[in-house]
Design an enzyme around this catalytic site. Structure first.
Site, PDB file in Angstrom:
ATOM      1  N   LYS A   1      39.595  50.098  26.969  1.00  0.00           N
ATOM      2  CA  LYS A   1      38.504  50.824  27.554  1.00  0.00           C
ATOM      3  C   LYS A   1      39.053  52.300  28.111  1.00  0.00           C
ATOM      4  O   LYS A   1      38.517  53.366  27.819  1.00  0.00           O
ATOM      5  CB  LYS A   1      37.561  50.333  28.462  1.00  0.00           C
ATOM      6  CG  LYS A   1      36.646  48.898  27.614  1.00  0.00           C
ATOM      7  CD  LYS A   1      35.720  48.330  28.623  1.00  0.00           C
ATOM      8  CE  LYS A   1      36.666  47.240  29.444  1.00  0.00           C
ATOM      9  NZ  LYS A   1      37.378  46.107  28.815  1.00  0.00           N
ATOM     10  N   ILE A   2      39.736  52.078  29.150  1.00  0.00           N
ATOM     11  CA  ILE A   2      39.982  53.329  29.823  1.00  0.00           C
ATOM     12  C   ILE A   2      41.232  54.124  29.235  1.00  0.00           C
ATOM     13  O   ILE A   2      40.891  55.478  28.939  1.00  0.00           O
ATOM     14  CB  ILE A   2      40.742  52.693  31.115  1.00  0.00           C
ATOM     15  CG1 ILE A   2      39.818  52.294  32.132  1.00  0.00           C
ATOM     16  CG2 ILE A   2      41.508  54.035  32.097  1.00  0.00           C
ATOM     17  CD1 ILE A   2      40.128  51.662  33.289  1.00  0.00           C
TER      18      ILE A   2
ATOM     19  N   SER B   1      46.917  52.206  36.863  1.00  0.00           N
ATOM     20  CA  SER B   1      46.381  50.847  36.561  1.00  0.00           C
ATOM     21  C   SER B   1      46.662  49.527  37.409  1.00  0.00           C
ATOM     22  O   SER B   1      45.777  49.366  38.105  1.00  0.00           O
ATOM     23  CB  SER B   1      47.215  50.661  35.125  1.00  0.00           C
ATOM     24  OG  SER B   1      46.391  49.924  33.984  1.00  0.00           O
ATOM     25  N   ARG B   2      48.041  49.327  37.450  1.00  0.00           N
ATOM     26  CA  ARG B   2      48.432  48.359  38.865  1.00  0.00           C
ATOM     27  C   ARG B   2      49.668  48.839  39.164  1.00  0.00           C
ATOM     28  O   ARG B   2      50.649  48.994  38.336  1.00  0.00           O
ATOM     29  CB  ARG B   2      48.317  46.942  38.137  1.00  0.00           C
ATOM     30  CG  ARG B   2      46.920  46.175  38.225  1.00  0.00           C
ATOM     31  CD  ARG B   2      46.196  46.088  39.504  1.00  0.00           C
ATOM     32  NE  ARG B   2      44.957  45.612  39.580  1.00  0.00           N
ATOM     33  CZ  ARG B   2      43.795  46.484  39.410  1.00  0.00           C
ATOM     34  NH1 ARG B   2      43.794  47.582  39.301  1.00  0.00           N
ATOM     35  NH2 ARG B   2      42.655  45.799  39.351  1.00  0.00           N
TER      36      ARG B   2
ATOM     37  N   ASP C   1      47.949  56.239  41.573  1.00  0.00           N
ATOM     38  CA  ASP C   1      46.836  55.916  42.328  1.00  0.00           C
ATOM     39  C   ASP C   1      46.965  54.162  42.783  1.00  0.00           C
ATOM     40  O   ASP C   1      46.102  53.832  43.544  1.00  0.00           O
ATOM     41  CB  ASP C   1      45.669  55.820  41.365  1.00  0.00           C
ATOM     42  CG  ASP C   1      44.166  55.606  42.041  1.00  0.00           C
ATOM     43  OD1 ASP C   1      43.974  56.178  43.147  1.00  0.00           O
ATOM     44  OD2 ASP C   1      43.570  54.611  41.665  1.00  0.00           O
TER      45      ASP C   1
ATOM     46  N   GLU D   1      50.404  47.872  47.829  1.00  0.00           N
ATOM     47  CA  GLU D   1      49.381  48.649  48.546  1.00  0.00           C
ATOM     48  C   GLU D   1      48.555  47.551  49.340  1.00  0.00           C
ATOM     49  O   GLU D   1      47.867  48.473  50.172  1.00  0.00           O
ATOM     50  CB  GLU D   1      48.502  49.227  47.154  1.00  0.00           C
ATOM     51  CG  GLU D   1      47.672  48.340  46.284  1.00  0.00           C
ATOM     52  CD  GLU D   1      46.919  48.883  45.468  1.00  0.00           C
ATOM     53  OE1 GLU D   1      47.121  49.696  44.547  1.00  0.00           O
ATOM     54  OE2 GLU D   1      45.689  48.531  45.155  1.00  0.00           O
TER      55      GLU D   1
ATOM     56  N   HIS E   1      44.336  54.277  45.457  1.00  0.00           N
ATOM     57  CA  HIS E   1      43.412  53.357  44.662  1.00  0.00           C
ATOM     58  C   HIS E   1      42.015  53.807  44.553  1.00  0.00           C
ATOM     59  O   HIS E   1      41.099  53.045  44.891  1.00  0.00           O
ATOM     60  CB  HIS E   1      43.566  51.817  44.863  1.00  0.00           C
ATOM     61  CG  HIS E   1      43.282  51.194  43.912  1.00  0.00           C
ATOM     62  ND1 HIS E   1      43.968  49.836  43.576  1.00  0.00           N
ATOM     63  CD2 HIS E   1      42.363  50.862  42.781  1.00  0.00           C
ATOM     64  CE1 HIS E   1      43.800  49.151  42.503  1.00  0.00           C
ATOM     65  NE2 HIS E   1      42.565  49.787  42.051  1.00  0.00           N
TER      66      HIS E   1
HETATM   67  P1  NAD Z   1      41.065  47.016  28.567  1.00  0.00           P
HETATM   68  O1  NAD Z   1      41.135  45.345  28.834  1.00  0.00           O
HETATM   69  O2  NAD Z   1      40.018  47.370  28.176  1.00  0.00           O
HETATM   70  O3  NAD Z   1      42.412  47.569  28.027  1.00  0.00           O
HETATM   71  C1  NAD Z   1      43.657  47.127  28.394  1.00  0.00           C
HETATM   72  C2  NAD Z   1      44.494  47.304  27.097  1.00  0.00           C
HETATM   73  O4  NAD Z   1      45.841  46.687  27.583  1.00  0.00           O
HETATM   74  C3  NAD Z   1      44.224  46.445  25.894  1.00  0.00           C
HETATM   75  O5  NAD Z   1      44.041  47.426  24.790  1.00  0.00           O
HETATM   76  C4  NAD Z   1      45.177  45.148  25.790  1.00  0.00           C
HETATM   77  O6  NAD Z   1      45.499  44.999  24.428  1.00  0.00           O
HETATM   78  C5  NAD Z   1      46.314  46.342  26.316  1.00  0.00           C
HETATM   79  N1  NAD Z   1      47.464  45.500  26.798  1.00  0.00           N
HETATM   80  C6  NAD Z   1      47.463  44.141  27.209  1.00  0.00           C
HETATM   81  N2  NAD Z   1      48.757  43.658  27.296  1.00  0.00           N
HETATM   82  C7  NAD Z   1      49.621  44.633  27.005  1.00  0.00           C
HETATM   83  C8  NAD Z   1      50.956  44.730  27.035  1.00  0.00           C
HETATM   84  N3  NAD Z   1      51.701  43.769  27.140  1.00  0.00           N
HETATM   85  N4  NAD Z   1      51.538  45.883  26.439  1.00  0.00           N
HETATM   86  C9  NAD Z   1      50.731  46.952  26.006  1.00  0.00           C
HETATM   87  N5  NAD Z   1      49.258  46.837  25.973  1.00  0.00           N
HETATM   88  C10 NAD Z   1      48.972  45.690  26.491  1.00  0.00           C
HETATM   89  O7  NAD Z   1      41.189  47.068  30.445  1.00  0.00           O
HETATM   90  P2  NAD Z   1      40.717  48.450  31.125  1.00  0.00           P
HETATM   91  O8  NAD Z   1      39.277  48.547  31.441  1.00  0.00           O
HETATM   92  O9  NAD Z   1      41.031  49.654  30.019  1.00  0.00           O
HETATM   93  O10 NAD Z   1      41.424  48.593  32.312  1.00  0.00           O
HETATM   94  C11 NAD Z   1      42.810  48.798  32.158  1.00  0.00           C
HETATM   95  C12 NAD Z   1      43.635  48.686  33.420  1.00  0.00           C
HETATM   96  O11 NAD Z   1      43.222  49.633  34.408  1.00  0.00           O
HETATM   97  C13 NAD Z   1      43.153  47.384  34.253  1.00  0.00           C
HETATM   98  O12 NAD Z   1      43.728  46.120  33.853  1.00  0.00           O
HETATM   99  C14 NAD Z   1      43.174  47.540  35.771  1.00  0.00           C
HETATM  100  O13 NAD Z   1      44.466  47.073  36.173  1.00  0.00           O
HETATM  101  C15 NAD Z   1      43.357  49.090  35.680  1.00  0.00           C
HETATM  102  N6  NAD Z   1      41.894  49.826  36.607  1.00  0.00           N
HETATM  103  C16 NAD Z   1      42.583  50.555  37.500  1.00  0.00           C
HETATM  104  C17 NAD Z   1      41.306  51.036  38.406  1.00  0.00           C
HETATM  105  C18 NAD Z   1      41.764  52.067  39.424  1.00  0.00           C
HETATM  106  O14 NAD Z   1      40.549  52.229  40.326  1.00  0.00           O
HETATM  107  N7  NAD Z   1      42.929  52.332  39.749  1.00  0.00           N
HETATM  108  C19 NAD Z   1      40.170  50.673  38.168  1.00  0.00           C
HETATM  109  C20 NAD Z   1      39.847  50.024  37.044  1.00  0.00           C
HETATM  110  C21 NAD Z   1      40.667  49.221  36.215  1.00  0.00           C
END
Ligand code: NAD
Length: 312
Positions: free
Chosen positions: A137-138, A217-218, A242, A247, A279
């Site tokens: 999604k992101i 992301s993390r 971020d 953290e 974050h």
């Molecule tokens: P999502 O599940 O829609 O997308 C994650 C993508 O990563 C998927 O397409 C998946 O196939 C891929 N993926 C999984 N394992 C993988 C690997 N080993 N190698 C490569 N790609 C891989 O998730 P999202 O909603 O897009 O969110 C992504 C991440 O953003 C979350 O997991 C979270 O850690 C982080 N996030 C951060 C904040 C923030 O405030 N900083 C907020 C929300 C989410």
């Protein structure tokens, strides 16, 4: 409060969930946790002993919650899988542009009535190659924004996002090729066993000199010590983060009156080409409204013993 419409009795606790704060959950049906709360195995077991039946996460990521153990104990756990991919993707691009155009340095100078442009040269985003790791999604929103700048987009994911490929010109490739060819690399995959320290000494070696690395992301996707070494020798030219692997000890609270004990973040703060936010990528009005609405809906489903679409 607005999303709740006085349906559930809500009790707000200062501080994060830990073994010390878990007794406060006694007498409550559900506990709602955020990314800085610790809901690992022993805390889940403790909550279960106290009679807590449900855990509702106000986050998408769930690496901080042992939901498998919770389910074994008969507890139900739900999260907020999508609240605003735009919030996080736009923040990632904010970090990119701020680093590229030296915005923080420029602002600090202007505040000191120094209008010199020395050292403020950036680069055009157009025609730069951006590598997106994780096109869910992101990551797909980030790819769309960067496509608008005229960037070439490379992607690495376990699955190819067909909708994204048909909408914009994205080329899926191996992690090595993405690292080798990208001017900017942005992380958008979840933290799990396969992705922990995805960015480490070996993957950094593949990268171009002066690469820009963005992590919204993390924290543990990145071996921070290896990034510091790469910043010291100029391999990484810009680092926007971020999220940070340690953290929990630092983010979401005011430490301005304390002596900083974290040597890693202390070293990161010394680099002019490092930009850190605590974050806050998710933190938009729209995202907060969506988090509240989904969390209350998750509680409603659990209370009514109905299936919950966001249950883990
Ligand atoms: P999502 O599940 O829609 O997308 C994650 C993508 O990563 C998927 O397409 C998946 O196939 C891929 N993926 C999984 N394992 C993988 C690997 N080993 N190698 C490569 N790609 C891989 O998730 P999202 O909603 O897009 O969110 C992504 C991440 O953003 C979350 O997991 C979270 O850690 C982080 N996030 C951060 C904040 C923030 O405030 N900083 C907020 C929300 C989410």
């Amino acid at each position: 409060m607005k999303a709740n419409q006085e349906r559930h009795e809500l009790f707000f606790v200062d501080g994060s969930l830990s073994l010390y704060t878990s007794p406060l959950a006694k007498g409550f049906d559900a506990v709602s946790v955020f990314v800085n709360d610790d809901a690992s195995t022993h805390i889940v077991e403790e909550l279960n002993k106290l009679g807590v039946k449900n855990i509702v996460l106000r986050s998408a990521g769930y690496n901080h919650v042992d939901y498998k153990r919770a389910k074994e104990l008969g507890m139900r756990v739900a999260r907020v899988p999508a609240y605003s991919p735009y919030a996080v993707a736009e923040h990632a691009v904010t970090l990119m542009l701020s680093l590229n155009r030296n915005i923080i340095r420029a602002h600090n100078r202007v505040m000191d009535l120094n209008f010199s442009l020395d050292g403020l040269t950036g680069f055009d985003m157009k025609d730069k190659t951006v590598g997106i790791i994780g096109t869910g999604k992101i990551g797909s929103v980030a790819a769309g924004i960067l496509n608008g700048f005229g960037c070439r987009i490379l992607a690495y994911d376990l699955y190819e996002n067909e909708e994204l490929k048909s909408r914009i010109n994205v080329t899926y490739t191996s992690l090595e090729t993405l690292c080798t060819e990208s001017d900017i690399i942005s992380l958008h995959c979840p933290l799990n066993e396969a992705t922990k320290y995805l960015i480490n000494e070996s993957s950094i070696k593949w990268m171009k000199n002066n690469v820009m690395l963005i992590n919204t992301s993390r924290g543990e996707l990145v071996k921070t010590q290896d990034v510091i070494e790469a910043l010291k020798n100029g391999k990484i030219g810009y680092f926007g983060m971020d999220v940070y692997e340690e953290e929990e000890q630092l983010f979401f609270s005011d430490h301005s009156e304390e002596i900083l004990q974290d040597e890693v973040i202390a070293r990161l703060l010394t680099f002019r080409n490092v930009l850190i936010t605590g974050h806050q990528a998710f933190l938009t009005k729209e995202a907060l409204e969506n988090i509240a609405a989904t969390t209350i809906n998750n509680l409603n489903c659990f209370e009514e013993k109905k299936p919950c679409p966001t249950e883990l």
